[in-house]
Design a protein around this motif. Structure first.
Motif, PDB file in Angstrom:
ATOM      1  N   VAL A 146      39.102  37.533  51.632  1.00 63.17           N
ATOM      2  CA  VAL A 146      38.074  37.168  50.648  1.00 63.17           C
ATOM      3  C   VAL A 146      38.343  37.857  49.312  1.00 63.17           C
ATOM      4  CG1 VAL A 146      35.617  37.336  50.080  1.00 63.17           C
ATOM      5  CG2 VAL A 146      36.317  36.700  52.395  1.00 63.17           C
ATOM      6  N   ALA A 147      38.697  39.140  49.376  1.00 59.63           N
ATOM      7  CA  ALA A 147      38.983  39.896  48.151  1.00 59.63           C
ATOM      8  C   ALA A 147      40.181  39.303  47.416  1.00 59.63           C
ATOM      9  CB  ALA A 147      39.241  41.359  48.501  1.00 59.63           C
ATOM     10  N   LEU A 148      41.197  38.927  48.173  1.00 64.39           N
ATOM     11  CA  LEU A 148      42.396  38.331  47.579  1.00 64.39           C
ATOM     12  C   LEU A 148      42.074  36.973  46.961  1.00 64.39           C
ATOM     13  CD1 LEU A 148      45.457  38.614  47.167  1.00 64.39           C
ATOM     14  CD2 LEU A 148      45.781  37.494  49.384  1.00 64.39           C
ATOM     15  N   CYS A 149      41.233  36.228  47.672  1.00 64.59           N
ATOM     16  CA  CYS A 149      40.813  34.908  47.189  1.00 64.59           C
ATOM     17  C   CYS A 149      40.079  35.035  45.850  1.00 64.59           C
ATOM     18  CB  CYS A 149      39.918  34.247  48.228  1.00 64.59           C
ATOM     19  SG  CYS A 149      39.350  32.595  47.799  1.00 64.59           S
ATOM     20  N   LYS A 150      39.197  36.017  45.782  1.00 65.65           N
ATOM     21  CA  LYS A 150      38.436  36.233  44.546  1.00 65.65           C
ATOM     22  C   LYS A 150      39.350  36.675  43.415  1.00 65.65           C
ATOM     23  CE  LYS A 150      34.315  38.549  42.785  1.00 65.65           C
ATOM     24  NZ  LYS A 150      33.200  39.473  43.098  1.00 65.65           N
ATOM     25  N   GLU A 151      40.342  37.488  43.771  1.00 62.00           N
ATOM     26  CA  GLU A 151      41.279  37.988  42.762  1.00 62.00           C
ATOM     27  C   GLU A 151      42.130  36.855  42.190  1.00 62.00           C
ATOM     28  OE1 GLU A 151      45.147  40.962  42.568  1.00 62.00           O
ATOM     29  OE2 GLU A 151      43.624  41.311  44.107  1.00 62.00           O
ATOM     30  N   VAL A 152      42.519  35.944  43.065  1.00 66.06           N
ATOM     31  CA  VAL A 152      43.397  34.847  42.633  1.00 66.06           C
ATOM     32  C   VAL A 152      42.614  33.738  41.932  1.00 66.06           C
ATOM     33  CG1 VAL A 152      44.946  33.024  43.437  1.00 66.06           C
ATOM     34  CG2 VAL A 152      45.113  35.323  44.407  1.00 66.06           C
ATOM     35  N   PHE A 153      41.479  33.333  42.541  1.00 61.76           N
ATOM     36  CA  PHE A 153      40.743  32.179  42.025  1.00 61.76           C
ATOM     37  C   PHE A 153      39.529  32.545  41.177  1.00 61.76           C
ATOM     38  CE2 PHE A 153      42.735  30.768  46.030  1.00 61.76           C
ATOM     39  CZ  PHE A 153      43.564  29.776  45.519  1.00 61.76           C
ATOM     40  N   GLY A 154      39.191  33.819  41.150  1.00 60.01           N
ATOM     41  CA  GLY A 154      38.066  34.247  40.331  1.00 60.01           C
ATOM     42  C   GLY A 154      36.711  34.073  40.979  1.00 60.01           C
TER      43      GLY A 154
END
Length: 241
Positions: A146-154
């Protein structure tokens, strides 16, 4: 087996008495036997004959309606051995004295308590030391996703599945923790009871709670990745030889 043999012996004595009564009326032996059997057969036909599912709730209700014992508590079942009618059966057949029955009950209650105690301890330790750590490790992986997803897609809009799994896992883990703690506390209270019958009754409640603790664990088993789950899953047990 001893109890069954004693019950059969008692009934054979009663049957012999009835046959002798019929013989005293001048009847032939085979006629006397049949006449003594008839009331016995007719008296049990409607009580024990059931052609439905004997494992269903329907049978439990039907058995209760017929006046049959439907007790499910092991401590209470054991207590039946010292009921007046049970004592009479065992003493008249020369199998056990009343004191022997009382002593055997004490041992049975203690054995039941020990078995449930062991099962409870094992389940709680498995839950706390194996299942929860493995589940939290899997949850940590999801959180990283989830953290990576937020980092990549905002945003976390594309992580709906992961977020739902995290929420479910958190709820089930808390449920396991609370129920495991409650079970440990229940054992402490039960262990302080000196009377074996009362202690066995307390442990019967703990035995019932085993199923409640298992439910959230089963739910977690369905969610957690196979590689992360520390035990064989139910479907895998089918293929273990």
């Amino acid at each position: 087996m001893t109890t069954l043999n004693a019950a059969v012996a008692e009934q054979l004595k009663i049957f012999k008495t009835e046959v002798e009564k019929e013989l005293a009326k001048g009847k032939k032996t085979n006629v006397a036997i049949m006449d003594a059997l008839k009331p016995i057969i007719t008296s049990v036909l409607d009580v024990v004959c059931f052609d439905g599912n004997g494992y269903s709730e329907e049978w439990k209700e039907e058995a209760k309606r017929r006046g049959l014992d439907t007790e499910t508590s092991v401590p209470e079942m054991i207590k039946v051995f010292t009921k007046p009618e049970s004592v009479k059966m065992f003493t008249q057949t020369g199998v056990y004295s009343e004191k022997e029955l009382e002593a055997r009950n004490e041992v049975k209650w203690e054995m039941y308590t020990k078995k449930v105690q062991i099962e409870s301890r094992v389940l709680v330790r498995m839950a706390i030391n194996h299942i929860i750590p493995a589940v939290l490790e899997y949850k940590s992986r999801l959180l990283k996703e989830v953290a990576l997803c937020k980092e990549v897609f905002g945003s976390t809009d594309s992580c709906t599945t992961e977020l739902e799994l995290i929420a479910k896992i958190s709820g089930y883990v808390e449920d396991v923790r609370v129920k495991a703690a409650a079970m440990k506390e229940a054992r402490k209270k039960a262990n302080a009871i000196e009377n074996e019958y009362e202690k066995a009754k307390a442990y019967h409640e703990i035995a019932e709670a085993l199923f409640a603790l298992r439910k959230p664990i089963d739910k977690l088993e369905e969610i957690v990745d196979n590689k992360s789950w520390p035990l064989p899953k139910y479907r895998e047990l089918l293929f273990i030889s």
